[in-house]
Design a protein around this motif. Structure first.
Motif, mmCIF file in Angstrom:
data_model
loop_
_atom_site.group_PDB
_atom_site.id
_atom_site.type_symbol
_atom_site.label_atom_id
_atom_site.label_comp_id
_atom_site.label_asym_id
_atom_site.label_seq_id
_atom_site.Cartn_x
_atom_site.Cartn_y
_atom_site.Cartn_z
ATOM 1 N N UNK B 117 95.797 90.206 31.295
ATOM 2 C CA UNK B 117 96.184 90.393 32.700
ATOM 3 C C UNK B 117 97.482 89.655 33.035
ATOM 4 N N UNK B 118 98.184 89.153 32.021
ATOM 5 C CA UNK B 118 99.439 88.435 32.274
ATOM 6 C C UNK B 118 99.180 87.080 32.905
ATOM 7 N N UNK B 119 98.177 86.384 32.409
ATOM 8 C CA UNK B 119 97.795 85.103 33.002
ATOM 9 C C UNK B 119 98.706 83.940 32.652
ATOM 10 N N UNK B 120 99.685 84.170 31.763
ATOM 11 C CA UNK B 120 100.590 83.069 31.395
ATOM 12 C C UNK B 120 101.833 83.087 32.276
ATOM 13 N N UNK B 175 92.005 88.533 37.029
ATOM 14 C CA UNK B 175 92.819 89.186 38.057
ATOM 15 C C UNK B 175 93.208 88.184 39.146
ATOM 16 N N UNK B 176 92.291 87.288 39.469
ATOM 17 C CA UNK B 176 92.603 86.239 40.442
ATOM 18 C C UNK B 176 93.752 85.369 39.934
ATOM 19 N N UNK B 177 93.728 85.056 38.647
ATOM 20 C CA UNK B 177 94.806 84.280 38.036
ATOM 21 C C UNK B 177 96.135 85.040 38.136
ATOM 22 N N UNK B 178 96.082 86.341 37.826
ATOM 23 C CA UNK B 178 97.302 87.156 37.903
ATOM 24 C C UNK B 178 97.864 87.135 39.327
ATOM 25 N N UNK B 179 96.974 87.162 40.309
ATOM 26 C CA UNK B 179 97.408 87.163 41.716
ATOM 27 C C UNK B 179 98.159 85.874 42.070
ATOM 28 N N UNK B 180 97.722 84.732 41.534
ATOM 29 C CA UNK B 180 98.435 83.493 41.829
ATOM 30 C C UNK B 180 99.860 83.561 41.271
ATOM 31 N N UNK B 181 100.019 84.178 40.091
ATOM 32 C CA UNK B 181 101.350 84.242 39.477
ATOM 33 C C UNK B 181 102.236 85.285 40.146
ATOM 34 N N UNK B 182 101.606 86.371 40.603
ATOM 35 C CA UNK B 182 102.367 87.407 41.309
ATOM 36 C C UNK B 182 103.002 86.799 42.579
ATOM 37 N N UNK B 187 108.070 82.625 38.960
ATOM 38 C CA UNK B 187 107.673 83.461 37.825
ATOM 39 C C UNK B 187 108.582 84.686 37.700
ATOM 40 N N UNK B 188 108.910 85.030 36.461
ATOM 41 C CA UNK B 188 109.854 86.118 36.249
ATOM 42 C C UNK B 188 109.258 87.390 35.672
ATOM 43 N N UNK B 189 107.916 87.479 35.630
ATOM 44 C CA UNK B 189 107.308 88.650 34.976
ATOM 45 C C UNK B 189 106.469 89.469 35.949
ATOM 46 N N UNK B 190 106.892 89.494 37.208
ATOM 47 C CA UNK B 190 106.108 90.170 38.251
ATOM 48 C C UNK B 190 105.800 91.630 37.935
ATOM 49 N N UNK B 191 106.849 92.386 37.562
ATOM 50 C CA UNK B 191 106.657 93.822 37.343
ATOM 51 C C UNK B 191 105.745 94.075 36.142
ATOM 52 N N UNK B 192 105.961 93.298 35.071
ATOM 53 C CA UNK B 192 105.127 93.463 33.875
ATOM 54 C C UNK B 192 103.670 93.126 34.198
ATOM 55 N N UNK B 193 103.479 92.104 35.022
ATOM 56 C CA UNK B 193 102.112 91.690 35.337
ATOM 57 C C UNK B 193 101.397 92.740 36.189
ATOM 58 N N UNK B 230 96.017 95.453 44.249
ATOM 59 C CA UNK B 230 96.045 96.903 44.477
ATOM 60 C C UNK B 230 97.196 97.259 45.427
ATOM 61 N N UNK B 231 97.366 96.451 46.452
ATOM 62 C CA UNK B 231 98.474 96.705 47.390
ATOM 63 C C UNK B 231 99.816 96.573 46.676
ATOM 64 N N UNK B 232 99.947 95.550 45.832
ATOM 65 C CA UNK B 232 101.212 95.363 45.116
ATOM 66 C C UNK B 232 101.474 96.528 44.165
ATOM 67 N N UNK B 233 100.401 97.004 43.507
ATOM 68 C CA UNK B 233 100.567 98.118 42.572
ATOM 69 C C UNK B 233 101.008 99.367 43.333
ATOM 70 N N UNK B 234 100.444 99.568 44.531
ATOM 71 C CA UNK B 234 100.827 100.727 45.344
ATOM 72 C C UNK B 234 102.281 100.584 45.792
ATOM 73 N N UNK B 235 102.668 99.366 46.173
ATOM 74 C CA UNK B 235 104.051 99.132 46.605
ATOM 75 C C UNK B 235 105.012 99.370 45.447
ATOM 76 N N UNK B 236 104.619 98.940 44.238
ATOM 77 C CA UNK B 236 105.475 99.131 43.063
ATOM 78 C C UNK B 236 105.659 100.623 42.791
ATOM 79 N N UNK B 237 104.589 101.375 43.001
ATOM 80 C CA UNK B 237 104.627 102.817 42.804
ATOM 81 C C UNK B 237 105.612 103.445 43.789
#
Ligand code: SF4
Ligand code: SF4
Ligand code: FES
Lengths: 114, 242
Positions: B117-120, B175-182, B187-193, B230-237
């Motif tokens: 989930x891109x937790x790093x 997923x909660x971890x990914x949300x903290x990084x998003x 952090x520089x890997x927003x889109x990949x995450x 989910x909102x971020x994924x929709x916005x990215x779309x």
């Protein structure tokens, strides 16, 4: 399913849910009204015939249902069985097409007599 | 003195691996006893071969989670008197994870999903040159703050039905971890995450029914974090991303 695919399906699911919410209320309201006034089946059909407003409304309704139901069904199947992946996606699309075809046929039959 | 001091707990402990059975033990009641205390008593005084995990005993390390009378809990901070049914208590390993022995689960899959989930944290170029200036009341900072205190105990994961139904689902903790990084400006890997969490069995598989939130001992809200993803994924779309 591609990654953007899941996000796309999620959006489609929510948009179609919004449309269905309104459409179901209008649909039920119309039924209750027709029953209340005491229209006969023949009277209802004659009102629907060549009625562009009704035809448009029900086409949108059918399209929303055809989008919404298969997405939900696909998720339920993936959760409850071991079936997933490409064949499940193909089946869900086939189910969507079937729903749309059946719905569109009914709408055309009532509004255009086709 | 607590009247329960005179009684004993009727304990059922899971023994074995995936195949196993509940074994019965009687443990004397003590005041303010935790579930972990009772398991420890069995190991020290009745059967030294009982396997279980703990480290900090103060709710920090996240290693002591077990299923207590059917509910996933951190056992070091759970008073047994509050969760026993009469004087009966059944203790099993966490659900949805392979059992190594007795109360010890293999947490590998759980943490592998954090990686998936891109937790790093991935620093932006130049991020190490100076401190990032992030005001405490910044919206993204607040969103990250609300989700950051996870101790990785796996309680939410064990309590999530979707993990049970779709074993490949990333689950609430990752997923909660990914949300903290998003929400981390450094952090520089927003889109990949976002792409990583929006995969086949990612955030969109969540039903938002909040079992995770209900059980999280740190009172985090992984369900809200997932809704954010989910909102971020929709916005990215929308922006034509991923
Ligand atoms: S809200 Fe989502 S992550 Fe939390 S328990 Fe339910 S399905 Fe699992
Ligand atoms: S979110 Fe809560 S329940 Fe889940 S692993 Fe973190 S601390 Fe444990
Ligand atoms: S032993 Fe560390 S959280 Fe329970």
């Amino acid at each position: 399913m591609s990654r953007a695919g899941e996000a796309r399906l999620w959006l489609a699911q929510r948009i179609s849910a919004g449309i269905l919410g309104v459409a179901v209320v209008v649909h039920l309201g119309t039924i209750i009204y027709a029953a209340h006034v005491g229209f006969s089946a023949a009277a209802i059909i004659s009102r629907l015939h060549d009625n562009l407003l009704f035809a448009t409304f029900y086409f949108v309704f059918v399209a929303a249902a055809a989008v919404h139901a298969p997405i939900g069904l696909r998720a339920v199947i993936a959760e409850m069985t071991a079936w997933r992946g490409r064949s499940l996606n193909v089946a869900a699309v086939a189910f969507a097409l079937l729903l749309f075809a059946l719905g569109a046929h009914a709408v055309l039959l009532l509004t255009a007599g086709v | 003195m607590d009247s329960r001091v005179l009684q004993t707990w009727e304990l059922s402990l899971w023994r074995g691996t995936e195949e196993g059975r509940f074994a019965s033990y009687q443990v004397p009641c003590r005041e303010r006893q935790t579930v972990l205390d009772v398991v420890t008593y069995v190991q020290r005084h009745i059967d030294a071969s009982v396997s279980y995990r703990f480290a900090c005993r103060v709710g920090m390390c996240g290693s002591c989670a077990m299923t207590v009378n059917g509910v996933p809990r951190w056992t070091c901070r759970t008073r047994i008197a509050e969760v026993a049914q009469g004087n009966r208590i059944a203790i099993a390993p966490l659900s949805h994870l392979p059992v190594i022995k007795d109360l010890v689960c293999d947490m590998s899959v759980f943490f592998e999903k954090w990686t998936t989930a891109g937790g790093a944290f991935v620093p932006t170029p130049g991020a190490t040159d100076n401190f990032a200036h992030i005001p405490p009341d910044h919206a993204a900072r607040r969103a990250a703050d609300a989700a950051i205190e996870c101790i990785g105990c796996g309680v939410c994961y064990a309590g999530c039905d979707v993990v049970g139904w779709r074993p490949e689902y990333l689950g609430p903790a990752a997923l909660n971890r990914a949300w903290t990084l998003v929400n981390d400006a450094r952090d520089g890997a927003g889109a990949e995450r976002i792409a990583a969490v929006a995969g086949d069995a990612g955030c969109h598989a969540c039903h938002s029914q909040q079992n995770c939130t209900r059980h999280c001992p740190k009172h985090l809200n992984p369900a809200a974090s997932i809704a954010g993803l989910k909102r971020r994924a929709a916005a990215a779309l929308w922006r034509g991303g991923s």
